[in-house]
Design a protein around this motif. Structure first.
Motif, mmCIF file in Angstrom:
data_model
loop_
_atom_site.group_PDB
_atom_site.id
_atom_site.type_symbol
_atom_site.label_atom_id
_atom_site.label_comp_id
_atom_site.label_asym_id
_atom_site.label_seq_id
_atom_site.Cartn_x
_atom_site.Cartn_y
_atom_site.Cartn_z
ATOM 1 N N THR A 195 0.805 -1.222 0.000
ATOM 2 C CA THR A 195 0.000 0.000 0.000
ATOM 3 C C THR A 195 0.846 1.284 0.000
ATOM 4 N N PRO A 223 -3.247 -6.679 9.075
ATOM 5 C CA PRO A 223 -3.836 -7.233 7.854
ATOM 6 C C PRO A 223 -3.800 -6.323 6.627
ATOM 7 N N ALA A 224 -3.283 -5.081 6.751
ATOM 8 C CA ALA A 224 -3.474 -4.102 5.670
ATOM 9 C C ALA A 224 -2.914 -4.582 4.339
ATOM 10 N N TRP A 260 -6.591 -12.706 4.970
ATOM 11 C CA TRP A 260 -7.033 -11.449 5.597
ATOM 12 C C TRP A 260 -8.187 -11.667 6.583
ATOM 13 N N GLY A 313 -1.008 2.208 12.366
ATOM 14 C CA GLY A 313 -2.321 2.822 12.153
ATOM 15 C C GLY A 313 -2.682 3.741 13.291
ATOM 16 N N LEU A 324 -4.483 14.101 12.223
ATOM 17 C CA LEU A 324 -5.836 14.676 12.176
ATOM 18 C C LEU A 324 -5.973 15.773 13.227
ATOM 19 N N PRO A 355 -6.346 12.296 6.679
ATOM 20 C CA PRO A 355 -5.014 12.064 7.252
ATOM 21 C C PRO A 355 -4.219 10.980 6.498
ATOM 22 N N ARG A 401 -3.111 0.064 -4.642
ATOM 23 C CA ARG A 401 -3.508 -1.288 -5.000
ATOM 24 C C ARG A 401 -2.708 -1.728 -6.217
ATOM 25 N N LEU A 425 -7.212 9.248 -1.772
ATOM 26 C CA LEU A 425 -8.417 9.345 -0.936
ATOM 27 C C LEU A 425 -8.803 10.802 -0.691
ATOM 28 N N MET A 459 -12.982 -4.114 2.139
ATOM 29 C CA MET A 459 -12.595 -4.980 3.261
ATOM 30 C C MET A 459 -11.476 -4.401 4.128
ATOM 31 N N ALA A 471 -9.720 5.708 16.799
ATOM 32 C CA ALA A 471 -9.313 7.027 16.291
ATOM 33 C C ALA A 471 -10.306 8.093 16.738
HETATM 34 C C1 HEM Z 1 -7.992 9.415 11.861
HETATM 35 C C2 HEM Z 1 -7.338 8.288 12.032
HETATM 36 C C3 HEM Z 1 -7.247 7.199 11.002
HETATM 37 C C4 HEM Z 1 -7.407 7.250 9.657
HETATM 38 C C5 HEM Z 1 -7.742 8.469 8.796
HETATM 39 C C6 HEM Z 1 -7.201 5.910 9.149
HETATM 40 C C7 HEM Z 1 -7.315 5.560 7.821
HETATM 41 C C8 HEM Z 1 -7.266 4.256 7.360
HETATM 42 C C9 HEM Z 1 -7.524 3.872 5.995
HETATM 43 C C10 HEM Z 1 -7.871 4.825 4.862
HETATM 44 C C11 HEM Z 1 -7.383 2.523 5.922
HETATM 45 C C12 HEM Z 1 -7.549 1.662 4.675
HETATM 46 C C13 HEM Z 1 -6.248 1.595 3.907
HETATM 47 C C14 HEM Z 1 -6.351 0.838 2.623
HETATM 48 O O1 HEM Z 1 -7.465 0.588 2.140
HETATM 49 O O2 HEM Z 1 -5.309 0.500 2.049
HETATM 50 C C15 HEM Z 1 -7.006 2.054 7.235
HETATM 51 C C16 HEM Z 1 -6.772 0.740 7.565
HETATM 52 C C17 HEM Z 1 -6.287 0.344 8.802
HETATM 53 N N1 HEM Z 1 -6.182 1.110 9.938
HETATM 54 FE FE1 HEM Z 1 -6.659 3.060 10.096
HETATM 55 N N2 HEM Z 1 -6.903 5.093 10.200
HETATM 56 C C18 HEM Z 1 -6.939 5.818 11.350
HETATM 57 C C19 HEM Z 1 -6.718 5.349 12.633
HETATM 58 C C20 HEM Z 1 -6.355 4.065 12.955
HETATM 59 C C21 HEM Z 1 -6.100 3.593 14.282
HETATM 60 C C22 HEM Z 1 -6.255 4.411 15.555
HETATM 61 C C23 HEM Z 1 -5.708 2.301 14.187
HETATM 62 C C24 HEM Z 1 -5.322 1.417 15.349
HETATM 63 C C25 HEM Z 1 -5.746 0.275 15.572
HETATM 64 C C26 HEM Z 1 -5.745 1.938 12.771
HETATM 65 C C27 HEM Z 1 -5.426 0.708 12.237
HETATM 66 C C28 HEM Z 1 -5.664 0.325 10.940
HETATM 67 C C29 HEM Z 1 -5.444 -1.013 10.432
HETATM 68 C C30 HEM Z 1 -4.883 -2.197 11.233
HETATM 69 C C31 HEM Z 1 -5.844 -1.017 9.102
HETATM 70 C C32 HEM Z 1 -5.839 -2.197 8.131
HETATM 71 C C33 HEM Z 1 -7.220 -2.834 8.134
HETATM 72 C C34 HEM Z 1 -7.351 -4.006 7.210
HETATM 73 O O3 HEM Z 1 -6.556 -4.158 6.279
HETATM 74 O O4 HEM Z 1 -8.275 -4.803 7.416
HETATM 75 N N3 HEM Z 1 -6.140 3.036 12.068
HETATM 76 N N4 HEM Z 1 -6.969 3.128 8.106
#
Ligand code: HEM
Length: 425
Positions: A76, A88-89, A96, A240, A248, A286, A292, A315, A347, A356
């Motif tokens: 990514t 998992p990202a 996944w 993340g 933010l 943010p 992809r 985005l 997903m 967040a």
């Molecule tokens: C304002 C705060 C946040 C924003 C804007 C944000 C944004 C995003 C976005 C856009 C994705 C999808 C990325 C993709 O499709 O390639 C994502 C995935 C993810 N975020 Fe966040 N995130 C935030 C906060 C957090 C926090 C606090 C965590 C802590 C646990 C976190 C953990 C993750 C994880 C683990 C994924 C992967 C999920 C998956 O693949 O199933 N994020 N985030």
């Protein structure tokens, strides 16, 4: 016709001009081919980006990295980050589903609510450290430590170690990969990797009620998780959890200084915060973009994408698409509906969105209560050198009329503790 642009998403020029570039591409060529970073498509319209994020059989986030050769495939980031895949990202099905199924309940609204009072204690303690001085750096004194401390609390890692985990991530995400300082960022990430390994050992010997212990005791299809996958899940939660919400909140505090009418409305009516929070996620995006890789040939916005092509999903541009959002370049505090995709779509949609939101609300409420009036200092705030992937700030010094400490707020933020630096270890 394939329109070619020279869009370097890591450049200072992109940080300055992304809005006009995105608007121009939305209107004239919503899928353009950029010749930088080995060549990639850049998608700028909401509906195309939504499709690219949702059609996971065709457009994958999966990544492989060979540490011996340094070769990276997929993932990514653009250009690719020479580190192991995020879990998992940067995984795809069938893997996944198992990983995500484990994380969901630990980051659900109910689970996050249990952390709120701890987060409030951290926020109060961090402001206590600076309130009598009349000066603070929003980033270094507040948004970076708070998000890292709460994320470490989820994992069961001592919050006072926040710098060990936050500094490498800020360096990794804010620097261009060609920056002479980037190799040092990779070294810091290796120190962080070492600490994650130590924590896995510690939790194996002495399990607790934390995410690391939970992952160690979990099974997917009857099988325990591989240690490297547990490691990368911890890394992904920290990655993340730390940088995005800090960015933010820093963006919002700076915005409220420039827009005192918005500040006043939020101070006077806190019920506005949930809608305003979503609007700020839309407006600042943010996580500015994600990537992809096409698994098969496909047509997107009239362009022929070939198997193996990389695609940048801007985005931030989707979130300013005038087809979806009225007055997209305005902050409308009570915007409704607000179908932003600042947390992604499909997903891989953010599993940490509830965490967040809670951290953001906690930081903003405490800040508005204690520091309602402030000025950005003359030396000014500094943006990240690269806003891809994270639209963040290196520093944002402010001054304000000194206030008083909250007597009760000791809450995990010890006196004079500025966190350990990774270099100290
Ligand atoms: C304002 C705060 C946040 C924003 C804007 C944000 C944004 C995003 C976005 C856009 C994705 C999808 C990325 C993709 O499709 O390639 C994502 C995935 C993810 N975020 Fe966040 N995130 C935030 C906060 C957090 C926090 C606090 C965590 C802590 C646990 C976190 C953990 C993750 C994880 C683990 C994924 C992967 C999920 C998956 O693949 O199933 N994020 N985030």
């Amino acid at each position: 016709m394939k329109r070619t642009v020279e869009l370097d998403i890591e450049s200072a020029e992109h940080a300055r001009n992304w809005k006009s570039t995105a608007r121009d591409l939305q209107e004239t060529c919503p899928m353009a081919w950029s010749t930088t970073h080995g060549g990639f498509w850049v998608a700028t319209r909401y509906r195309d980006i939504l499709r690219l994020a949702q059609e996971n059989d065709t457009f994958t986030a999966a990544k492989t990295f060979d540490p011996d050769t340094g070769i990276v495939e997929g993932g990514t980031s653009l250009p690719p980050m020479p580190v192991a895949r995020l879990v998992p990202a940067e995984t795809e099905n069938p893997e996944w589903e198992g990983f995500r199924g484990l994380l969901n309940p630990r980051l659900s609204p109910k689970a996050v609510e249990l952390l709120r009072s701890r987060a409030e204690g951290f926020a109060a303690g961090l402001i206590d450290r600076v309130i009598e001085t009349g000066r603070m750096d929003i980033v270094d004194d507040y948004t970076n430590p708070l998000t890292a401390m709460v994320t470490l609390a989820v994992l069961g890692i001592p919050p006072e170690e926040w710098r060990t985990f936050a500094d490498p991530l800020h360096a990794l995400t804010s620097l261009r990969k060609s920056d002479p300082a980037y190799p040092h960022a990779i070294e810091l990430a290796q120190i962080m990797d070492k600490r994650i390994e130590e924590e896995i050992d510690r939790r194996t010997a002495n399990p607790g009620d934390d995410l690391i212990s939970y992952l160690l005791n979990s099974k997917i299809d009857g099988q325990a998780l591989r240690r490297e996958d547990i490691h990368q899940m911890i890394f992904n939660v920290i990655a993340g959890g730390v940088d995005t919400t800090a960015s933010l909140t820093a963006n919002v505090i700076l915005h409220l200084q420039e827009n005192p009418d918005h500040r006043r409305r939020l101070i006077e009516d806190r019920t506005l915060i949930p809608k305003a929070r979503e609007e700020f996620v839309r407006y600042f995006s943010p996580l500015h973009g994600t990537v992809r890789t096409a698994k098969t040939g496909a047509s997107v916005a009239g362009q022929n994408v070939s198997a193996g092509d990389r695609i940048y999903l801007l985005l931030a541009s989707a979130n300013r698409d005038p087809e979806i959002f009225e007055d997209p370049d305005e902050v409308v505090l009570d915007r409704c509906p607000n179908r932003h995709i600042g947390f992604g779509a499909g997903m891989h949609r953010c599993v940490g969105s509830f965490l967040a939101r809670m951290m953001f609300e906690t930081m903003l409420n405490e800040f508005l209560d204690r520091i309602p009036e402030y000025e950005v200092l003359a030396e000014g705030a500094d943006r990240y050198p690269s806003i891809s992937p994270i639209n963040g700030w290196v520093r944002a010094p402010i001054s304000f009329p000194p206030g008083t400490r909250r007597a009760a707020a000791t809450n995990g933020v010890s006196e004079g503790d500025q966190g350990h630096s990774p270099g100290d270890r």
